[in-house]
Design a protein around this motif. Structure first.
Motif, short mmCIF file in Angstrom:
data_model
loop_
_atom_site.label_atom_id
_atom_site.label_comp_id
_atom_site.label_asym_id
_atom_site.label_seq_id
_atom_site.Cartn_x
_atom_site.Cartn_y
_atom_site.Cartn_z
N TRP A 15 0.83 -1.19 0.00
CA TRP A 15 0.00 0.00 0.00
C TRP A 15 0.87 1.25 0.00
O TRP A 15 0.59 2.21 -0.73
N CYS A 16 1.93 1.25 0.78
CA CYS A 16 2.83 2.41 0.82
C CYS A 16 3.47 2.65 -0.55
O CYS A 16 3.60 3.79 -0.98
N ALA A 17 3.86 1.57 -1.23
CA ALA A 17 4.46 1.70 -2.57
C ALA A 17 3.44 2.29 -3.55
O ALA A 17 3.76 3.18 -4.33
N LEU A 18 2.20 1.80 -3.49
CA LEU A 18 1.15 2.30 -4.38
C LEU A 18 0.88 3.78 -4.09
O LEU A 18 0.75 4.59 -5.02
N SER A 19 0.81 4.12 -2.83
CA SER A 19 0.58 5.51 -2.44
C SER A 19 1.73 6.41 -2.90
O SER A 19 1.51 7.53 -3.39
N LEU A 20 2.95 5.92 -2.77
CA LEU A 20 4.13 6.67 -3.21
C LEU A 20 4.08 6.90 -4.73
O LEU A 20 4.32 8.00 -5.21
N LEU A 21 3.76 5.85 -5.48
CA LEU A 21 3.67 5.98 -6.93
C LEU A 21 2.61 7.00 -7.32
O LEU A 21 2.86 7.89 -8.14
N HIS A 22 1.44 6.89 -6.72
CA HIS A 22 0.37 7.84 -7.01
C HIS A 22 0.80 9.27 -6.70
O HIS A 22 0.60 10.19 -7.52
N GLY A 23 1.39 9.47 -5.55
CA GLY A 23 1.82 10.81 -5.16
C GLY A 23 2.84 11.40 -6.11
O GLY A 23 2.77 12.58 -6.47
N LEU A 129 5.96 7.90 -14.97
CA LEU A 129 6.03 6.43 -14.97
C LEU A 129 7.43 5.95 -15.31
O LEU A 129 7.94 5.00 -14.69
N ASP A 130 8.07 6.57 -16.29
CA ASP A 130 9.44 6.18 -16.65
C ASP A 130 10.40 6.38 -15.49
O ASP A 130 11.26 5.53 -15.23
N GLU A 131 10.24 7.48 -14.79
CA GLU A 131 11.10 7.74 -13.62
C GLU A 131 10.82 6.73 -12.51
O GLU A 131 11.75 6.20 -11.89
N ALA A 132 9.56 6.46 -12.26
CA ALA A 132 9.20 5.51 -11.20
C ALA A 132 9.67 4.10 -11.53
O ALA A 132 10.01 3.32 -10.63
N ALA A 133 9.71 3.75 -12.80
CA ALA A 133 10.13 2.40 -13.21
C ALA A 133 11.59 2.13 -12.86
O ALA A 133 12.00 0.97 -12.78
N LYS A 134 12.35 3.18 -12.62
CA LYS A 134 13.76 3.02 -12.23
C LYS A 134 13.90 2.56 -10.77
O LYS A 134 14.96 2.11 -10.37
N ALA A 139 8.69 -0.37 -9.77
CA ALA A 139 8.68 -0.92 -11.14
C ALA A 139 7.53 -1.91 -11.38
O ALA A 139 6.86 -1.82 -12.42
N PRO A 140 7.26 -2.84 -10.45
CA PRO A 140 6.13 -3.76 -10.71
C PRO A 140 4.79 -3.03 -10.81
O PRO A 140 3.94 -3.40 -11.63
N LEU A 141 4.62 -2.00 -10.02
CA LEU A 141 3.37 -1.23 -10.08
C LEU A 141 3.26 -0.47 -11.40
O LEU A 141 2.17 -0.36 -11.97
N VAL A 142 4.37 0.05 -11.87
CA VAL A 142 4.38 0.76 -13.15
C VAL A 142 3.96 -0.20 -14.26
O VAL A 142 3.14 0.15 -15.11
N ARG A 143 4.48 -1.41 -14.23
CA ARG A 143 4.10 -2.40 -15.25
C ARG A 143 2.60 -2.68 -15.20
O ARG A 143 1.96 -2.81 -16.25
#
Length: 154
Positions: A15-23, A129-134, A139-143
């Protein structure tokens, strides 16, 4: 299960990873839209949702439906609609068959601004998304985001 249960810990970390990606995505898009078009992410989202309305049965959204679509409370949505209405980007009108229903429509100026902002939004999303994929944690969430074809139904 206890608070230290590994399954709960993994769930919390996910959940923290998803929240971080969204933010991160939202902040990146916000900066781009503000700089290029004087629009917030919420304003862009509202214009986008409303621009997809059409005439005919089920073609218009009432304010509650708009609030659900942009994930805001009804009062926050009303304030957002008022700001965009004051800028001449939206207009409200009463439902012709039910005078209690209030609908919102994007004006020509709103559609024009949305058309100008859409490439900015799309490019900023791709960059974020490209930055987060690094990041190996993101990366799994970006995919997953990249494989989604349509919005998740509410």
């Amino acid at each position: 299960m206890t608070a230290t249960d590994p399954a709960l810990t993994a769930l919390s970390q996910g959940w923290c990873a998803l929240s971080l990606l969204h933010g991160r995505i939202e902040a990146h898009i916000e900066r781009a839209l503000q700089a290029g078009h004087d629009l917030s992410v919420r304003e862009y989202s509202l214009l986008d949702v409303l621009s997809r309305q059409h005439d005919g049965d089920g073609g218009h959204l009432q304010m509650k439906q708009v609030a659900d679509a942009v994930v805001l409370s009804q009062s926050a949505t009303t304030r957002l609609v008022t700001r965009l209405e004051d800028r001449g980007l939206l207009e409200r009108y009463l439902c012709p068959t039910d005078r209690r229903g209030i609908y919102t429509n994007v004006t020509g100026a709103g559609l024009e601004l949305l058309d100008q902002a859409r490439p900015t939004n799309d490019a900023a999303l791709r960059e974020a998304l490209d930055e987060a994929a690094k990041n190996p944690e993101l990366a799994p969430l970006v995919r997953v985001v990249e494989t989604l074809k349509s919005p998740v139904p509410a």
